[in-house]
Design a protein around this motif. Structure first.
Motif, PDB file in Angstrom:
ATOM      1  N   UNK A  18     -60.763 -33.694  44.132  1.00 55.39           N
ATOM      2  CA  UNK A  18     -60.647 -34.787  45.101  1.00 55.39           C
ATOM      3  C   UNK A  18     -60.157 -34.280  46.452  1.00 55.39           C
ATOM      4  N   UNK A  30     -62.722 -44.043  36.497  1.00 54.31           N
ATOM      5  CA  UNK A  30     -62.452 -45.477  36.607  1.00 54.31           C
ATOM      6  C   UNK A  30     -63.655 -46.330  36.268  1.00 54.31           C
ATOM      7  N   UNK A  42     -61.777 -44.849  52.731  1.00 50.49           N
ATOM      8  CA  UNK A  42     -60.548 -45.358  52.092  1.00 50.49           C
ATOM      9  C   UNK A  42     -60.409 -44.902  50.651  1.00 50.49           C
ATOM     10  N   UNK A  43     -61.493 -44.446  50.063  1.00 46.92           N
ATOM     11  CA  UNK A  43     -61.397 -44.013  48.665  1.00 46.92           C
ATOM     12  C   UNK A  43     -60.772 -42.626  48.544  1.00 46.92           C
ATOM     13  N   UNK A  44     -60.737 -41.893  49.643  1.00 47.74           N
ATOM     14  CA  UNK A  44     -60.267 -40.507  49.583  1.00 47.74           C
ATOM     15  C   UNK A  44     -58.810 -40.425  50.027  1.00 47.74           C
ATOM     16  N   UNK A  45     -57.929 -40.055  49.094  1.00 46.61           N
ATOM     17  CA  UNK A  45     -56.515 -39.994  49.455  1.00 46.61           C
ATOM     18  C   UNK A  45     -56.176 -38.772  50.298  1.00 46.61           C
ATOM     19  N   UNK A  94     -56.550 -46.231  35.219  1.00 45.72           N
ATOM     20  CA  UNK A  94     -55.667 -47.390  35.313  1.00 45.72           C
ATOM     21  C   UNK A  94     -55.349 -47.856  33.904  1.00 45.72           C
ATOM     22  N   UNK A  98     -49.926 -45.058  31.721  1.00 46.01           N
ATOM     23  CA  UNK A  98     -48.678 -44.943  32.472  1.00 46.01           C
ATOM     24  C   UNK A  98     -48.070 -43.552  32.344  1.00 46.01           C
ATOM     25  N   UNK A  99     -47.172 -43.224  33.287  1.00 46.48           N
ATOM     26  CA  UNK A  99     -46.529 -41.906  33.218  1.00 46.48           C
ATOM     27  C   UNK A  99     -45.884 -41.628  31.859  1.00 46.48           C
ATOM     28  N   UNK A 100     -45.340 -42.665  31.219  1.00 43.20           N
ATOM     29  CA  UNK A 100     -44.699 -42.428  29.929  1.00 43.20           C
ATOM     30  C   UNK A 100     -45.739 -42.035  28.876  1.00 43.20           C
ATOM     31  N   UNK A 138     -46.363 -38.457  29.373  1.00 44.67           N
ATOM     32  CA  UNK A 138     -45.281 -37.663  28.771  1.00 44.67           C
ATOM     33  C   UNK A 138     -45.537 -37.467  27.292  1.00 44.67           C
ATOM     34  N   UNK A 139     -45.866 -38.556  26.637  1.00 44.89           N
ATOM     35  CA  UNK A 139     -46.110 -38.504  25.203  1.00 44.89           C
ATOM     36  C   UNK A 139     -47.282 -37.576  24.895  1.00 44.89           C
ATOM     37  N   UNK A 149     -48.371 -35.109  26.764  1.00 45.27           N
ATOM     38  CA  UNK A 149     -47.977 -33.718  27.045  1.00 45.27           C
ATOM     39  C   UNK A 149     -47.211 -33.127  25.863  1.00 45.27           C
TER      40      UNK A 149
END
Lengths: 612, 448
Positions: free
Chosen positions: A404, A419, A430-433, A592, A595-597, A600-601, A603
């Motif tokens: 990206x 997505x 706008x789609x490109x961060x 989407x 979540x980050x948690x 973590x799981x 990983x």
């Protein structure tokens, strides 16, 4: 095997795929319904636009052909967003609808490994979930190692005008009636999409005195990084700006129920793009707006059709007549082709890997509208990547997956496969961060080397690039050493040009002139160095941002992971992960609902599994 | 795992010594930014004495242990800071670390890193997984719950205001040919950005108010000698059986005593001045009282029911109007001589007999709207996080204003606005990018 690679469809995606694979030395077949329709532009007569112009530059940098062909077909060229910042400048060309396909066909005919054939593909040869070739409408089987589907809007397409629905592709071409049903049988989820095109008007029946002329830029540009411009800036075709009238609004409001999309047809399932609504959509959704802007654009030097940009509709023909005649300058206009909407099948792009090979069938690649995108440029860049990756797969090499932070192409494919999309996907800045990194000016610096490694950029093209890179470094070094004395509001000081350029209002070309610096570099080099120095702080910042995520991109997720065996994942995350099957932690993070948690799981699970 | 995480790793309690731990690539650099000495070049596994400071203000006297990778718990660079100043100060230290680039650790994150970096074994990892999954939900909710609904809504409103500016710029970029969409120039957006900044600062002030309550309310008890300041202090202490301690080592030298009143921390300013009742020549000392008023968040102004209002007291009455204050009339057990018609609002007590002390407490709660306040540590933590994010957003806005002044292209200006928008999103737990596209398509009429 009859061929190494078969490309199904001769649109913008198909052409790029076919050229890339044949230039890579693979025996390629391009099969299309009608050779005369190869690389036609069934909708707007332009190539490029905001963000899209940068995609064309990226295609050229990697060794694709759209840019070079467009350069030969120019009616008008403009640099959009010139003053809005270095990252958002983008070229848009009005391209001749006769010249473009003609030039593209020339390119295809020059490829010695490429065969072009007419035929309608209705099924695939599939053994053990692996594609082995195609089956034509007449029952003919053609075998190949890899098949690339670039079917555009031709999968079970319906043309919609008023209350009529006709099974047909654009230009009254035959659609593929069974291919999408067969894909469904193999396990693909099929998506129904919709798009539309405005009416075309006979030029001589328009009173242009009631319009505002929009000229091309008075400076030369090319999409190509190597070729010189071949057009004449003083002899460009203008476009014309007009606005809808109260009468237009009234006609549409009074006849709304006759539009296919507003009751004319009751079996509409296709989802149309929000960024590209029909004129009746605009009138309904933005009812407080008194008028809407329209552009009259020439389609070709060789015929008289004028395209009304902004006026796509699925109203019945007699209403279209009234609507067109309500426009200023078009009171007596003759409609040559009526507007229509088209519904077609596509696959859910989350069923495709970042390499553009499908997850469902091995050795099957898809590119363009079949993956849910819209636009010539979006299609072409996918075609190029599919062609490249199909070739790399044949060669037993790793696929080219652009990040990206490297290319709009990377953003586009990552968005699609991560997505998915519910409407035809169009690229937007706008789609490109990391858009500050994805500039018009540095497309070759970002991608030329990849093109070279793949084998599509050689000889003069590569030499020129190396020289450019060298010149950039050299000029940058020189600017660090040259000192100039400048008067500021407070004092007079002597600083290096490099330092001075940090001042947002500075202009390198001007400095070179004012201080009579002995620096003879092409404008292109001067501009590039100026951008790099002036925005260094911001560019570095964005680069750091991009780097942060890079490590996550490098953390691979094994292809065979069983998400049901990962304990404690939230159920939504589990379901999404199973659907998308991300290749890296970085990609997983962008889904989407994950979540980050959950990451973590995941990983911890991967680490444990890896340890065992 | 590229960022550096921080957390208070001891159970925090009032008056306790606490340890703040950091882990990650930038741990040494981040601590060096706020420590009196550069720690980036010191030897591993050494302890250093010094002060943690916020710009020039010293916050706490600390011992810092430096443990460089790989011989650490997480196999990353680890720094542990021993704070001496109790919870308020420890939280303040945490806050400056967050401001300097550390990120608040998720529950179990140190252990998670230890595992992922191969420091601990599988059995421990199982426990970590459970910890992460059981606590992450809490953590997620935490971020949302800590902000009062009001603040959270304010931020939502601000974000939607900002997204309108951003999407307008974006639409100009993505649809450059559309002349009927207002073309935003730097000049046009400057006023809205400036007013936006003011609103942000307002929220920050409010957030700081909440923080103030959690760090303690600085209370000045003023009044003429023998009016009963000491007795009031004693009855407050008596009632709560709370502690009054001197806290050495803190730089907030004006805070000399702490009282916990129904869970609210009151930092009593200049207790020595109050307790020194033996000094019979002590005068009211208007100068000194004014100084105390300035330093305080709350003024308890004590008057004597048994005496007339003095000129000095009248002067002070006007001074305290700018501050939150409570007028306390003491000695109601004695004859009423004081002319109360000059006073608009007051509480009558008898410190000696412990009469109406509760009314003072209620009034304090009312003044600081402490209805649902709890001295919950978790709450404080993410509040510190929110505040650092708010600060970040303000910095971003400042940057964009600077770029406008520099006449930079709008794309560069917008870059900063987007960052501000993201920071604000993090405060309320929303960073979803598609919002922008939705905004774009719902507000503007575009297309072929």
């Amino acid at each position: 095997m009859d061929y190494e690679i078969i490309v199904v469809g001769g649109g913008h995606a198909g052409c790029e795929a076919a050229v890339a694979s044949s230039r890579k030395g693979h025996k390629t077949l391009l099969i299309t319904g009608n050779i005369n329709n190869i690389a036609t532009m069934p909708c707007n007569p332009s190539i490029g636009g905001s963000a899209k112009g940068i995609i064309v530059r990226e295609i050229d940098a990697l060794g694709g052909v759209m840019g070079e062909v467009a350069d030969k077909a120019l009616l008008q060229m403009k640099m959009l967003n010139y003053a809005k910042g270095p990252a958002v400048k983008s070229l848009r060309a009005q391209a001749d609808k006769i010249t473009y396909p003609k030039e593209m066909l020339k390119v295809l005919r020059n490829e010695k490994n490429l065969t072009i054939k007419e035929g309608m593909v209705e099924n695939l040869i599939v053994i053990d979930n692996t594609v082995k070739g195609i089956i034509l409408e007449n029952g003919e089987n053609i075998t190949s190692n890899i098949v690339i589907l670039t079917t555009g809007t031709y999968l079970k397409s319906d043309i919609l005008i008023g209350n009529t629905r006709t099974r047909s592709g654009p230009h009254e071409e035959k659609p593929s009636l069974h291919l999408s049903d067969n894909l469904k049988k193999y396990g693909f989820n099929i998506l129904r999409l919709k798009t539309g095109t405005p009416p075309r008007i006979e030029k001589s029946t328009i009173d242009f005195s009631k319009t505002k002329k929009e000229e091309g830029d008075k400076q030369y540009y090319t999409f190509s990084h190597t070729n010189k411009p071949t057009y004449d800036i003083n002899n460009q075709e203008p476009c014309y700006l007009i606005y809808t009238t109260d009468e237009t609004k009234k006609i549409i409001t009074d006849n709304l129920s006759k539009s296919s999309m507003y009751g004319g047809l009751d079996d509409i399932t296709g989802v149309g793009p929000r960024y590209c609504p029909s004129i009746e959509d605009k009138i309904v959704r933005f009812s407080d707006k008194e008028k809407h802007q329209l552009f009259l654009e020439p389609e070709s030097k060789y015929y008289d059709d004028i395209y009304i940009q902004g006026f796509s509709t699925s109203m019945p023909r007699n209403i279209q007549e009234q609507m067109v005649h309500s426009l200023p300058g078009l009171e007596h206009a003759k409609i040559l082709k009526y507007a229509y909407a088209i519904e077609y099948d596509a696959i859910y792009p989350t069923q495709v890997k970042p390499s553009l090979e499908t997850k469902i069938l091995k050795n099957l690649f898809t590119a363009g509208q079949i993956n849910g995108t819209s636009g010539y440029e979006e299609a072409a860049c996918q075609g190029l990547i599919a062609g490249i990756n199909a070739s790399l797969k044949l060669e037993g090499k790793e696929p080219l997956i652009l990040k990206r932070s490297e290319a709009y192409i990377g953003v586009l494919i990552d968005d699609l496969v991560t997505k998915g999309t519910k409407e035809p996907y169009r690229m937007l800045t706008s789609r490109a961060e990391y858009r500050l990194l994805l500039r018009h000016d540095n497309s070759d610096l970002r991608l030329r080397e990849y093109g070279h490694q793949i084998g599509l950029i050689n000889g003069e093209k590569y030499e020129k690039f190396l020289q450019k890179k060298k010149a950039i470094l050299k000029l940058t070094e020189e600017l660090k050493n040259i000192k100039i004395t400048v008067d500021t509001e407070k004092n007079r000081r002597t600083i290096t040009v490099y330092e001075y350029l940090k001042n947002p209002n500075s202009n390198l070309q001007q400095i070179i002139k004012d201080f009579k610096l002995n620096l003879n570099y092409p404008q292109e080099i001067v501009d590039e160095v100026e951008i790099q120095i002036k925005y260094e702080g911001y560019i570095k910042k964005v680069e750091r941002e991009a780097e942060k995520t890079l490590k996550n991109e490098e953390k691979q997720i094994p292809e065979n992971i069983d998400y049901d065996k990962v304990p404690n994942l939230a159920s939504e995350a589990r379901q999404k992960l199973k659907e998308v099957r991300p290749i890296s932690i970085g990609q997983a993070l962008r889904i989407s609902g994950v979540n980050p948690s959950d990451i973590s799981i995941l990983l911890v699970y991967l680490k444990r599994k890896y340890n065992e | 795992m590229e960022d550096t995480i921080v957390a208070i790793s001891t159970t925090t309690g009032i008056g306790a010594i606490s340890i703040i731990r950091l882990s990650g690539i930038d741990a040494l650099e981040i601590v060096s930014k706020v420590f009196t000495k550069d720690l980036t070049k010191v030897k591993s596994h050494t302890i250093h004495y010094g002060f943690i400071k916020d710009k020039e203000e010293k916050i706490d006297e600390v011992l810092v242990s430096i443990m460089k990778a790989p011989k650490t718990f997480t196999r990353e660079d680890v720094v542990e800071i021993n704070c001496h100043g109790g919870i308020a100060v420890t939280n303040k230290v945490l806050e400056v670390l967050l401001k300097s680039g550390a990120r608040l650790a998720e529950p179990g994150e140190f252990t998670k890193r230890a595992f992922l970096n191969g420091r601990i074994d599988l059995l421990e990892a199982e426990a970590t997984m459970d910890l992460i999954s059981s606590q992450s939900d809490k953590a997620r909710k935490m971020a949302l719950n800590t902000l009062t609904g009001e603040t959270s809504n304010l931020i939502k409103d601000l974000r939607s205001e900002l997204i309108q500016i951003i999407s307008n710029i974006e639409v100009n970029i993505d649809y450059p040919e559309y002349e009927d969409i207002e073309f935003l120039t730097n000049d046009k957006i400057l006023p809205s950005i400036k007013s936006f900044k003011q609103k942000l600062e307002e929220i920050l002030r409010k957030s700081n108010d909440t923080r103030l309550i959690k760090e303690g309310i600085n209370v000045a008890i003023i009044g003429r000698p023998n009016v009963g300041k000491s007795s009031l202090l004693n009855s407050l202490i008596e009632e709560e059986k709370a502690i009054v301690t001197n806290i050495p080592g803190t730089t907030r030298d004006i805070v000399e005593g702490k009282i916990i009143l129904d869970g609210i921390l009151l930092n009593i300013i200049d207790t020595a001045g109050i307790r020194n009742t033996n000094d019979i020549v002590e005068k009211i000392g208007v100068e000194k009282s004014i100084q105390m008023i300035e330093k305080s968040d709350l003024v308890l102004f004590m008057l004597n029911n048994n005496d007339k209002l003095s000129t000095e007291e009248k002067e002070l009455l006007t001074k305290i109007k700018e501050k939150k204050h409570i007028i306390i009339i003491n000695k109601i057990d004695l004859e009423a001589i004081l002319d109360k018609t000059l006073l608009d609002n007051y509480i009558e007590i008898s410190a000696k007999n412990n009469t109406n002390i509760n009314k003072i407490k209620d009034e304090i709660k009312k003044l600081f709207s402490l209805g649902e306040l709890q001295s919950n540590n978790m709450t404080y933590l993410s509040n510190a996080r929110s505040i650092s994010l708010l600060n970040e957003a303000i910095n971003n806005i400042d940057e964009s204003i600077k770029e406008i002044d520099n006449d930079s292209p709008i794309d560069i200006v917008e870059l900063n606005l987007k960052e501000a928008w993201n920071s604000l999103g993090e405060v309320i737990g929303e960073t979803y990018k598609d919002e922008l596209l939705d905004e774009l398509f719902s507000r503007f009429c575009l297309g072929k």
